[in-house]
Design a protein around this motif. Structure first.
Motif, PDB file in Angstrom:
ATOM      1  N   ARG A 140      -8.367  -0.358 -16.233  1.00  0.00           N
ATOM      2  CA  ARG A 140      -7.265  -0.019 -17.145  1.00  0.00           C
ATOM      3  C   ARG A 140      -6.311  -1.209 -17.200  1.00  0.00           C
ATOM      4  O   ARG A 140      -5.920  -1.764 -16.172  1.00  0.00           O
ATOM      5  CB  ARG A 140      -6.540   1.238 -16.654  1.00  0.00           C
ATOM      6  N   ALA A 141      -5.960  -1.604 -18.426  1.00  0.00           N
ATOM      7  CA  ALA A 141      -5.003  -2.696 -18.596  1.00  0.00           C
ATOM      8  C   ALA A 141      -3.592  -2.188 -18.337  1.00  0.00           C
ATOM      9  O   ALA A 141      -3.213  -1.092 -18.772  1.00  0.00           O
ATOM     10  CB  ALA A 141      -5.113  -3.268 -20.012  1.00  0.00           C
ATOM     11  N   ARG A 142      -2.767  -2.975 -17.623  1.00  0.00           N
ATOM     12  CA  ARG A 142      -1.394  -2.582 -17.319  1.00  0.00           C
ATOM     13  C   ARG A 142      -0.475  -2.926 -18.501  1.00  0.00           C
ATOM     14  O   ARG A 142      -0.745  -3.853 -19.288  1.00  0.00           O
ATOM     15  CB  ARG A 142      -0.908  -3.279 -16.062  1.00  0.00           C
ATOM     16  N   ALA A 143       0.624  -2.207 -18.603  1.00  0.00           N
ATOM     17  CA  ALA A 143       1.499  -2.324 -19.773  1.00  0.00           C
ATOM     18  C   ALA A 143       2.104  -3.717 -19.900  1.00  0.00           C
ATOM     19  O   ALA A 143       2.206  -4.264 -21.000  1.00  0.00           O
ATOM     20  CB  ALA A 143       2.595  -1.263 -19.709  1.00  0.00           C
ATOM     21  N   HIS A 144       2.526  -4.322 -18.818  1.00  0.00           N
ATOM     22  CA  HIS A 144       3.202  -5.615 -18.879  1.00  0.00           C
ATOM     23  C   HIS A 144       2.349  -6.737 -18.292  1.00  0.00           C
ATOM     24  O   HIS A 144       2.859  -7.673 -17.689  1.00  0.00           O
ATOM     25  CB  HIS A 144       4.544  -5.538 -18.142  1.00  0.00           C
ATOM     26  N   GLY A 145       1.040  -6.610 -18.462  1.00  0.00           N
ATOM     27  CA  GLY A 145       0.143  -7.644 -18.003  1.00  0.00           C
ATOM     28  C   GLY A 145      -0.516  -7.292 -16.691  1.00  0.00           C
ATOM     29  O   GLY A 145       0.079  -6.645 -15.822  1.00  0.00           O
ATOM     30  N   GLY A 146      -1.735  -7.721 -16.545  1.00  0.00           N
ATOM     31  CA  GLY A 146      -2.468  -7.440 -15.320  1.00  0.00           C
ATOM     32  C   GLY A 146      -3.531  -6.372 -15.531  1.00  0.00           C
ATOM     33  O   GLY A 146      -3.686  -5.798 -16.614  1.00  0.00           O
ATOM     34  N   SER A 147      -4.256  -6.085 -14.491  1.00  0.00           N
ATOM     35  CA  SER A 147      -5.355  -5.111 -14.528  1.00  0.00           C
ATOM     36  C   SER A 147      -5.196  -4.107 -13.407  1.00  0.00           C
ATOM     37  O   SER A 147      -4.610  -4.404 -12.358  1.00  0.00           O
ATOM     38  CB  SER A 147      -6.705  -5.827 -14.382  1.00  0.00           C
ATOM     39  N   CYS A 148      -5.742  -2.937 -13.640  1.00  0.00           N
ATOM     40  CA  CYS A 148      -5.729  -1.876 -12.631  1.00  0.00           C
ATOM     41  C   CYS A 148      -7.124  -1.273 -12.561  1.00  0.00           C
ATOM     42  O   CYS A 148      -7.619  -0.723 -13.554  1.00  0.00           O
ATOM     43  CB  CYS A 148      -4.688  -0.809 -12.987  1.00  0.00           C
ATOM     44  N   PHE A 149      -7.770  -1.406 -11.410  1.00  0.00           N
ATOM     45  CA  PHE A 149      -9.091  -0.821 -11.194  1.00  0.00           C
ATOM     46  C   PHE A 149      -8.898   0.505 -10.457  1.00  0.00           C
ATOM     47  O   PHE A 149      -8.306   0.543  -9.374  1.00  0.00           O
ATOM     48  CB  PHE A 149      -9.969  -1.762 -10.378  1.00  0.00           C
ATOM     49  N   GLU A 150      -9.407   1.584 -11.055  1.00  0.00           N
ATOM     50  CA  GLU A 150      -9.219   2.934 -10.509  1.00  0.00           C
ATOM     51  C   GLU A 150     -10.574   3.538 -10.154  1.00  0.00           C
ATOM     52  O   GLU A 150     -11.447   3.664 -11.011  1.00  0.00           O
ATOM     53  CB  GLU A 150      -8.506   3.825 -11.523  1.00  0.00           C
ATOM     54  N   CYS A 151     -10.730   3.914  -8.899  1.00  0.00           N
ATOM     55  CA  CYS A 151     -11.949   4.563  -8.410  1.00  0.00           C
ATOM     56  C   CYS A 151     -11.646   6.045  -8.189  1.00  0.00           C
ATOM     57  O   CYS A 151     -10.805   6.395  -7.351  1.00  0.00           O
ATOM     58  CB  CYS A 151     -12.415   3.906  -7.113  1.00  0.00           C
ATOM     59  N   ALA A 180       0.834  -1.205   0.000  1.00  0.00           N
ATOM     60  CA  ALA A 180       0.000   0.000   0.000  1.00  0.00           C
ATOM     61  C   ALA A 180       0.864   1.248   0.000  1.00  0.00           C
ATOM     62  O   ALA A 180       1.969   1.266   0.582  1.00  0.00           O
ATOM     63  CB  ALA A 180      -0.925   0.000   1.216  1.00  0.00           C
ATOM     64  N   TRP A 181       0.347   2.298  -0.681  1.00  0.00           N
ATOM     65  CA  TRP A 181       1.025   3.601  -0.691  1.00  0.00           C
ATOM     66  C   TRP A 181      -0.030   4.688  -0.760  1.00  0.00           C
ATOM     67  O   TRP A 181      -0.988   4.608  -1.573  1.00  0.00           O
ATOM     68  CB  TRP A 181       1.956   3.721  -1.899  1.00  0.00           C
ATOM     69  N   ILE A 182       0.126   5.700   0.101  1.00  0.00           N
ATOM     70  CA  ILE A 182      -0.804   6.833   0.137  1.00  0.00           C
ATOM     71  C   ILE A 182      -0.010   8.107  -0.044  1.00  0.00           C
ATOM     72  O   ILE A 182       1.025   8.308   0.614  1.00  0.00           O
ATOM     73  CB  ILE A 182      -1.588   6.870   1.464  1.00  0.00           C
ATOM     74  N   GLU A 183      -0.474   8.964  -0.911  1.00  0.00           N
ATOM     75  CA  GLU A 183       0.218  10.232  -1.169  1.00  0.00           C
ATOM     76  C   GLU A 183       0.269  11.066   0.107  1.00  0.00           C
ATOM     77  O   GLU A 183      -0.755  11.193   0.815  1.00  0.00           O
ATOM     78  CB  GLU A 183      -0.509  10.995  -2.276  1.00  0.00           C
ATOM     79  N   PRO A 184       1.431  11.642   0.428  1.00  0.00           N
ATOM     80  CA  PRO A 184       1.519  12.488   1.628  1.00  0.00           C
ATOM     81  C   PRO A 184       0.566  13.680   1.530  1.00  0.00           C
ATOM     82  O   PRO A 184       0.282  14.188   0.439  1.00  0.00           O
ATOM     83  CB  PRO A 184       2.985  12.938   1.645  1.00  0.00           C
ATOM     84  N   SER A 222      -5.842  15.986  -9.890  1.00  0.00           N
ATOM     85  CA  SER A 222      -6.666  17.173 -10.143  1.00  0.00           C
ATOM     86  C   SER A 222      -7.622  17.365  -8.962  1.00  0.00           C
ATOM     87  O   SER A 222      -7.185  17.468  -7.814  1.00  0.00           O
ATOM     88  CB  SER A 222      -7.409  17.019 -11.471  1.00  0.00           C
ATOM     89  N   SER A 223      -8.932  17.385  -9.222  1.00  0.00           N
ATOM     90  CA  SER A 223      -9.914  17.606  -8.156  1.00  0.00           C
ATOM     91  C   SER A 223     -10.531  16.305  -7.674  1.00  0.00           C
ATOM     92  O   SER A 223     -11.630  16.300  -7.114  1.00  0.00           O
ATOM     93  CB  SER A 223     -11.027  18.524  -8.669  1.00  0.00           C
ATOM     94  N   GLU A 224      -9.829  15.180  -7.890  1.00  0.00           N
ATOM     95  CA  GLU A 224     -10.349  13.877  -7.501  1.00  0.00           C
ATOM     96  C   GLU A 224      -9.329  13.115  -6.673  1.00  0.00           C
ATOM     97  O   GLU A 224      -8.123  13.346  -6.781  1.00  0.00           O
ATOM     98  CB  GLU A 224     -10.705  13.043  -8.735  1.00  0.00           C
ATOM     99  N   ALA A 225      -9.849  12.216  -5.847  1.00  0.00           N
ATOM    100  CA  ALA A 225      -9.001  11.254  -5.145  1.00  0.00           C
ATOM    101  C   ALA A 225      -9.056   9.944  -5.924  1.00  0.00           C
ATOM    102  O   ALA A 225     -10.151   9.435  -6.214  1.00  0.00           O
ATOM    103  CB  ALA A 225      -9.492  11.038  -3.717  1.00  0.00           C
ATOM    104  N   LEU A 226      -7.893   9.416  -6.301  1.00  0.00           N
ATOM    105  CA  LEU A 226      -7.821   8.216  -7.124  1.00  0.00           C
ATOM    106  C   LEU A 226      -7.376   7.043  -6.249  1.00  0.00           C
ATOM    107  O   LEU A 226      -6.241   7.008  -5.762  1.00  0.00           O
ATOM    108  CB  LEU A 226      -6.848   8.429  -8.286  1.00  0.00           C
ATOM    109  N   LEU A 227      -8.287   6.088  -6.045  1.00  0.00           N
ATOM    110  CA  LEU A 227      -8.001   4.876  -5.286  1.00  0.00           C
ATOM    111  C   LEU A 227      -7.846   3.735  -6.296  1.00  0.00           C
ATOM    112  O   LEU A 227      -8.806   3.416  -7.018  1.00  0.00           O
ATOM    113  CB  LEU A 227      -9.138   4.544  -4.312  1.00  0.00           C
ATOM    114  N   SER A 228      -6.647   3.155  -6.399  1.00  0.00           N
ATOM    115  CA  SER A 228      -6.387   2.143  -7.429  1.00  0.00           C
ATOM    116  C   SER A 228      -5.872   0.859  -6.792  1.00  0.00           C
ATOM    117  O   SER A 228      -5.115   0.883  -5.820  1.00  0.00           O
ATOM    118  CB  SER A 228      -5.376   2.662  -8.447  1.00  0.00           C
TER     119      SER A 228
END
Length: 518
Positions: free
Chosen positions: A490-501, A379-383, A424-430
């Protein structure tokens, strides 16, 4: 600017223009008399008569022309200052002047009447167009009953009243009926009869011709949703044309009311159908997807109950662990299906408050890492991440569902990342994994209820796929949209999936008032 209702327009002959024209004409003839002959002075008189007839009614214009010819005879025809005529050609001149003045005045008055009629037609057309534009954009046409009242009053300059029903099947005597304009008991009864019959009443309509007023229905398609009263129309000269125009205004209102009520009924029926479809889907999920974990729990529990003395400690732990695992799966499935039903319901309310992203992610990680595969989560959260205005339980459920899918469909040795950052004006949880990925054709379908992904993925990992109920991602998207956000794949570049809320960020002063419980 239109004349205010109930204020009669001033007659044209009250204007000073025609009399000022005659004054200027006579002053000009008197000034030019020493220089012009009788025929030229007669031309000035006819010109003055023609100009004055632009404002005078027909009878007054003819009378003014006759008086002007007599005065012309007295002032200019020899012998002057008498009404006698010496020469026959002078008598012919006076007669020709009178006839020509009448003809010119008649033609001018006729053209003026045609211009007035054309202007009246243009005004009515503009009124109909404006009224139609107003109703076309109206969400609730009944709210424009006052505007219909004003349009009818402007068209007739008479007292007007409007009655509008607020629903299909409503009765004129219902308390919900909207009335605009004062009416007495007799007029109120007339409006009720007009609504029931759906036909116009009053002078010239063929029904209750003895009435001094007009009663005009607000007609939709096969239904009457109100009526309008126009007082004192029994003596109207152009009654048919005016009544046709007023009926067109009323019918536009009736059609708009009918469309609005039908649309509301369709929306209600669609919501009911959606709720029923959700109920059916939940029943299907319970009857199908609950069988496997229940069968596993019952089998393990029966083994422990019936053969506990024959099992060693390791076997009992495995059976007990299977019961716990299947019970947790059953609990997650129950939570997801109930949340899906709740979030699909109309006018859902959330229990929102200012929440810390660190606390939400921390609670999710503590629960996920109780499972053996939970150690793979990074896990990583932006400061300095701002507070989120959200329902913490729902956002936690969203992240848990995404992490559960990522752990289930990614290799055992690969890491699963959970990140929270500001965009921008959104919080992105991925939540991102290094699993087999999802085919592009399934990028939207995977968010539909009870969709489990493509068959090729199921073949590669049949055991894992059989454990899913197909509601987790549908619930996640419903949670995101209930917060005014969106969930994307969103599909990841080297395989896998990324779900972004993506959830909207609010300033503290922009937060809506706290909502009550759903």
């Amino acid at each position: 600017m239109s004349t205010p209702p109930n204020t009669p327009a001033a007659p044209r002959w009250h204007s000073a223009r025609p009399w000022f024209t005659w004054l200027v004409g006579w002053a000009l003839m008197l000034a030019l008399a020493p220089r012009l002959d009788l025929a030229n002075l007669a031309m000035v008189l006819m010109l003055t008569s023609a100009v004055a007839s632009l404002w005078l009614p027909g009878g007054i214009s003819a009378g003014a022309s006759a008086v002007a010819v007599i005065a012309f005879n007295w002032a200019f025809v020899p012998p002057r200052f008498t009404l006698t005529v010496d020469l026959h050609q002078h008598a012919l001149l006076l007669l020709a002047m009178l006839v020509v003045n009448w003809i010119i005045s008649g033609l001018v008055i006729r053209q003026r009447q045609l211009a007035d009629a054309a202007r009246q037609v243009a005004e009515r057309e503009m009124r109909l167009r404006t009224w139609g534009d107003t109703l076309r954009d109206a969400v609730d046409p009944a709210a424009h009953a006052s505007a219909l009242h004003a349009a009818l009053a402007d068209a007739t300059q008479a007292p007007v009243a409007v009655a509008v029903l607020r629903g299909l099947g409503a009765q004129p005597e219902d308390d919900s009926t909207l009335h605009v304009g004062p009416v007495n008991d007799e007029q109120r009864a007339g409006l009720a009869v007009c609504i029931r019959d759906g036909r116009a009443m009053g002078s010239g309509t063929g029904r209750y011709d003895e009435l001094p007023d007009w009663y005009l229905p607000l007609r939709g398609r096969g239904v009457t949703l109100g009526a309008a009263l126009v007082c004192g129309m029994g003596t109207e000269r152009n009654g048919l044309e005016l009544r046709t125009h007023l009926q067109a205004l009323c019918d536009q209102m009736g059609s708009a009311l009918h469309r609005s009520l039908i649309t509301a009924q369709e929306l209600q029926a669609r919501e009911q159908a959606q709720l029923q479809a959700t109920r059916n889907a939940l029943l299907a999920a319970i009857s199908h997807d609950y069988r496997t974990p229940l069968a596993t729990i019952m089998g393990a529990a029966s083994a422990l109950h019936d053969q506990a003395d024959k099992l060693d400690a390791g076997q009992r732990r495995r059976l007990a662990g299977g019961i716990v695992e299947e019970a947790e799966r059953l609990s997650r499935l129950t939570d997801n299906t109930l949340q899906l039903a709740r979030l699909d319901a109309p006018a859902v309310q959330l229990r929102c408050d200012w929440e810390s992203a660190e606390e939400i992610v921390g609670a999710v990680l503590r629960r996920a890492r109780r499972r053996p595969e939970g150690a793979r989560i990074k896990a990583w959260i932006e400061p300095a991440m701002p507070l989120l205005w959200c329902d913490a339980l729902l956002v936690s459920q969203l992240l848990e569902n995404l992490l559960d899918n990522a752990l289930k469909y990614s290799p055992a040795e690969s890491a699963v990342s959970l990140q929270v950052r500001r965009q921008s004006s959104e919080a992105l949880l991925s939540v991102c994994d290094r699993g087999p990925g999802i085919a592009p054709a399934w990028h939207e379908r995977v968010f539909e209820v009870f969709q489990r992904g493509d068959e090729s993925l199921r073949d590669r990992n049949l055991e894992a796929r059989s454990q899913g109920a197909g509601v987790g991602l549908a619930v996640c998207r419903a949670i995101a949209r209930a917060h005014g956000g969106e969930l994307r794949l969103r599909a990841r570049a080297h395989g896998g999936s990324c779900f972004e809320c993506a959830l909207p960020l609010r300033e503290l002063q922009d937060a809506p008032p706290e909502e009550g419980p759903p």
